[in-house]
Design a protein around this motif. Structure first.
Motif, PDB file in Angstrom:
ATOM      1  N   GLN A 184       0.815  -1.202   0.000  1.00  0.00           N
ATOM      2  CA  GLN A 184       0.000   0.000   0.000  1.00  0.00           C
ATOM      3  C   GLN A 184       0.852   1.256   0.000  1.00  0.00           C
ATOM      4  O   GLN A 184       0.566   2.229  -0.719  1.00  0.00           O
ATOM      5  CB  GLN A 184      -0.928  -0.001   1.232  1.00  0.00           C
ATOM      6  CG  GLN A 184      -1.986   1.100   1.201  1.00  0.00           C
ATOM      7  CD  GLN A 184      -2.913   0.997   0.001  1.00  0.00           C
ATOM      8  OE1 GLN A 184      -3.281  -0.097  -0.422  1.00  0.00           O
ATOM      9  NE2 GLN A 184      -3.288   2.143  -0.555  1.00  0.00           N
ATOM     10  N   GLU A 185       1.944   1.237   0.776  1.00  0.00           N
ATOM     11  CA  GLU A 185       2.835   2.395   0.817  1.00  0.00           C
ATOM     12  C   GLU A 185       3.497   2.636  -0.538  1.00  0.00           C
ATOM     13  O   GLU A 185       3.695   3.785  -0.945  1.00  0.00           O
ATOM     14  CB  GLU A 185       3.906   2.201   1.890  1.00  0.00           C
ATOM     15  CG  GLU A 185       3.417   2.365   3.316  1.00  0.00           C
ATOM     16  CD  GLU A 185       4.525   2.111   4.317  1.00  0.00           C
ATOM     17  OE1 GLU A 185       4.974   3.090   4.952  1.00  0.00           O
ATOM     18  OE2 GLU A 185       4.945   0.946   4.453  1.00  0.00           O
ATOM     19  N   VAL A 186       3.851   1.565  -1.220  1.00  0.00           N
ATOM     20  CA  VAL A 186       4.452   1.708  -2.544  1.00  0.00           C
ATOM     21  C   VAL A 186       3.477   2.394  -3.486  1.00  0.00           C
ATOM     22  O   VAL A 186       3.842   3.296  -4.251  1.00  0.00           O
ATOM     23  CB  VAL A 186       4.883   0.333  -3.105  1.00  0.00           C
ATOM     24  CG1 VAL A 186       5.308   0.458  -4.571  1.00  0.00           C
ATOM     25  CG2 VAL A 186       6.030  -0.247  -2.284  1.00  0.00           C
ATOM     26  N   TYR A 187       2.190   1.976  -3.420  1.00  0.00           N
ATOM     27  CA  TYR A 187       1.158   2.617  -4.236  1.00  0.00           C
ATOM     28  C   TYR A 187       1.054   4.103  -3.902  1.00  0.00           C
ATOM     29  O   TYR A 187       1.075   4.971  -4.777  1.00  0.00           O
ATOM     30  CB  TYR A 187      -0.207   1.963  -3.981  1.00  0.00           C
ATOM     31  CG  TYR A 187      -0.468   0.694  -4.749  1.00  0.00           C
ATOM     32  CD1 TYR A 187      -0.357   0.648  -6.138  1.00  0.00           C
ATOM     33  CD2 TYR A 187      -0.877  -0.463  -4.088  1.00  0.00           C
ATOM     34  CE1 TYR A 187      -0.609  -0.511  -6.838  1.00  0.00           C
ATOM     35  CE2 TYR A 187      -1.127  -1.634  -4.775  1.00  0.00           C
ATOM     36  CZ  TYR A 187      -1.001  -1.645  -6.153  1.00  0.00           C
ATOM     37  OH  TYR A 187      -1.261  -2.805  -6.849  1.00  0.00           O
ATOM     38  N   GLU A 188       0.919   4.385  -2.610  1.00  0.00           N
ATOM     39  CA  GLU A 188       0.662   5.761  -2.171  1.00  0.00           C
ATOM     40  C   GLU A 188       1.820   6.697  -2.488  1.00  0.00           C
ATOM     41  O   GLU A 188       1.610   7.863  -2.813  1.00  0.00           O
ATOM     42  CB  GLU A 188       0.371   5.759  -0.669  1.00  0.00           C
ATOM     43  CG  GLU A 188      -0.961   5.106  -0.305  1.00  0.00           C
ATOM     44  CD  GLU A 188      -1.135   4.934   1.193  1.00  0.00           C
ATOM     45  OE1 GLU A 188      -0.176   5.236   1.950  1.00  0.00           O
ATOM     46  OE2 GLU A 188      -2.231   4.505   1.611  1.00  0.00           O
ATOM     47  N   LYS A 189       3.032   6.196  -2.396  1.00  0.00           N
ATOM     48  CA  LYS A 189       4.208   7.025  -2.633  1.00  0.00           C
ATOM     49  C   LYS A 189       4.620   7.060  -4.107  1.00  0.00           C
ATOM     50  O   LYS A 189       5.523   7.795  -4.492  1.00  0.00           O
ATOM     51  CB  LYS A 189       5.380   6.527  -1.780  1.00  0.00           C
ATOM     52  CG  LYS A 189       5.139   6.621  -0.278  1.00  0.00           C
ATOM     53  CD  LYS A 189       6.301   6.044   0.508  1.00  0.00           C
ATOM     54  CE  LYS A 189       6.018   5.997   2.000  1.00  0.00           C
ATOM     55  NZ  LYS A 189       5.846   7.330   2.601  1.00  0.00           N
TER      56      LYS A 189
END
Length: 235
Positions: A184-189
């Motif tokens: 999820q963090e990879v998506y958001e960033k």
């Protein structure tokens, strides 16, 4: 060992080594030595290799070639790379099988899931060439899909950088490396790890990805022994 069965994703460009094009024998030899160390531990290994050192499907349009035709050309490039890796691995005493996403019976087997798993169980290194056999899919997508199909424990993406950074470390000296990050963090960033299709396949199937520097001797061995190498991406 932390893992029993891995899928190792290598870029075609990495095979160029210090050459500007094609395959560098020194780089092939280095990779074979690294894989041999891991294989001797009893690990089951599958490999997916890109074809960018020879031809990329997206280059086709600029050359006036239809994109679909170009993608098939790129798939054939991955078979050439697969044959090269197969040859050097066997020179190091490993048993291998090269499996293709479409039929090229003179040089490799067609991909059959149960047969691929059986090869792994028998201790053979399985190399997947020709992508998934269809245009518009990258070798990253091939790596994710094949890893899921063979029930691999992890996708190890070997690159020339030692993990996932906040920015491109080759362009930004202040870029920081993540040791661990969620999907999820990879998506958001908006971090560039794999193409979206490949990345989503791993996320939906709870398949972890580790991005690491394959060119550093000993990294692959340390990684499968549970050392903190590269960046771990998981749910």
């Amino acid at each position: 060992m932390k893992y029993k069965r891995i899928l190792l994703k290598l870029s075609g460009e990495a095979l160029m080594g210090d050459e500007g094009y094609g395959i560098d024998p020194k780089r092939l030899e280095q990779y074979a030595q690294e894989i041999k160390k891991v294989k001797d531990l009893g690990l089951e290994i599958a490999i997916v290799i890109g074809g960018g050192n020879i031809f990329r499907g997206i280059q086709a349009e600029g050359a006036g070639i239809d994109r679909v035709q170009g993608d098939y050309m790129g798939m054939l490039a991955t078979v050439i790379n697969g044959m090269a890796v197969q040859g050097v691995l066997e020179n190091h005493g490993m048993y291998t099988r090269l499996m293709s996403g479409f039929k090229i019976e003179q040089v490799c087997e067609p991909f059959i899931r149960r047969r691929a798993i059986r090869h792994l169980e028998k201790g053979r290194v399985v190399i997947f060439g020709a992508g998934i056999g269809n245009p518009y899919f990258t070798t990253d997508s091939t790596a994710s899909l094949r890893a899921i199909e063979i029930e691999a424990d992890v996708v190890l993406k070997g690159t020339r950088v030692d993990g996932v950074y906040t920015a491109d470390p080759e362009k930004d000296a202040d870029a920081k490396r993540y040791s661990k990050i969620s999907f999820q963090e990879v998506y958001e960033k908006g971090l560039n790890v794999m193409d979206m299709t490949a990345f989503t396949l791993c996320q939906e199937n709870d398949l972890p990805i580790i991005v690491f520097d394959m060119n550093k001797p000993g990294n692959l061995l340390d990684l499968v022994n549970g050392e903190k190498v590269g960046t771990l991406i998981q749910s």
